[in-house]
Scaffold this active site. Structure first.
Site, mmCIF file in Angstrom:
data_model
loop_
_atom_site.group_PDB
_atom_site.id
_atom_site.type_symbol
_atom_site.label_atom_id
_atom_site.label_comp_id
_atom_site.label_asym_id
_atom_site.label_seq_id
_atom_site.Cartn_x
_atom_site.Cartn_y
_atom_site.Cartn_z
ATOM 1 C CG HIS A 8 1.765 -15.720 6.587
ATOM 2 N ND1 HIS A 8 1.006 -14.944 5.767
ATOM 3 C CD2 HIS A 8 2.775 -14.923 7.024
ATOM 4 C CE1 HIS A 8 1.516 -13.722 5.710
ATOM 5 N NE2 HIS A 8 2.599 -13.692 6.461
ATOM 6 N N GLY A 55 9.880 -14.770 10.424
ATOM 7 C CA GLY A 55 9.340 -13.577 9.771
ATOM 8 C C GLY A 55 9.036 -12.428 10.711
ATOM 9 C CG ASP A 60 8.617 -11.509 6.617
ATOM 10 O OD1 ASP A 60 8.866 -12.666 6.241
ATOM 11 O OD2 ASP A 60 7.571 -11.198 7.202
ATOM 12 C CG ASP A 80 -3.723 -17.454 6.577
ATOM 13 O OD1 ASP A 80 -4.744 -17.196 5.898
ATOM 14 O OD2 ASP A 80 -3.761 -18.031 7.669
ATOM 15 C CG HIS A 87 5.282 -10.220 10.223
ATOM 16 N ND1 HIS A 87 4.422 -11.160 10.737
ATOM 17 C CD2 HIS A 87 5.785 -10.757 9.094
ATOM 18 C CE1 HIS A 87 4.415 -12.220 9.942
ATOM 19 N NE2 HIS A 87 5.236 -12.001 8.939
ATOM 20 C CG ASP A 90 8.290 -6.254 8.932
ATOM 21 O OD1 ASP A 90 8.571 -5.051 8.819
ATOM 22 O OD2 ASP A 90 8.392 -6.884 10.004
ATOM 23 N NE ARG A 96 7.364 -0.266 -0.475
ATOM 24 C CZ ARG A 96 8.667 -0.081 -0.200
ATOM 25 N NH1 ARG A 96 9.504 0.186 -1.155
ATOM 26 N NH2 ARG A 96 9.112 -0.184 1.031
#
Length: 140
Positions: A8, A55, A60, A80, A87, A90, A96
């Protein structure tokens, strides 16, 4: 190994410092990154980095697609946690997917350093075993 680097905005300087410190380890591997992070890493270290989109613009998700194809071996995602991310869904999906496909994931500098030291010590060799199982039986 194929390693993804994501950071980030407020963590990009930290990512550059991390990659600079572990350049000798990382130069032996294929590096992938979201747009700006990859550019900053390349400029600071001279390492070759395959860069995806930024991202928030789908980078991402591009890395997530590689995870779902078992085409990545490690993800370092310096998040962060104190800033809202446009996002965030995402980001959550990428984390996950790393869990679903059992891809080692570091979301902070401490865990990233442990994983990078682990690569150097051979502690992530299980990824090679996973790939061998997909292509045929192990030979001893």
């Amino acid at each position: 190994m194929k390693i993804a680097l994501i950071a980030h905005d407020r963590k990009k300087d930290l990512m550059v410092r991390l990659v600079t410190a572990y350049k000798e380890v990382l130069k032996k591997h294929e590096l992938y990154a979201t747009g700006t992070t990859g550019k900053r890493v390349e400029e600071a270290t001279g390492l070759s980095v395959h860069r995806f989109k930024s991202g928030p613009l789908g980078g991402d998700q591009q890395i997530g697609a590689m995870i779902s194809e078992d085409a990545l071996d490690l993800v370092i995602f310096l998040r962060d946690p104190l800033a809202a991310q446009p996002h965030e869904p995402d980001v959550t999906a990428l984390i996950r997917l790393s869990d679903v496909y059992e891809i080692p994931l570091a979301t902070n500098i401490g865990t990233a350093e442990v994983l990078l030291r682990g690569i150097n010590a051979g502690f992530l060799d299980f990824r090679e075993v996973v790939h061998d199982l997909e292509t045929g039986p192990l030979s001893y």
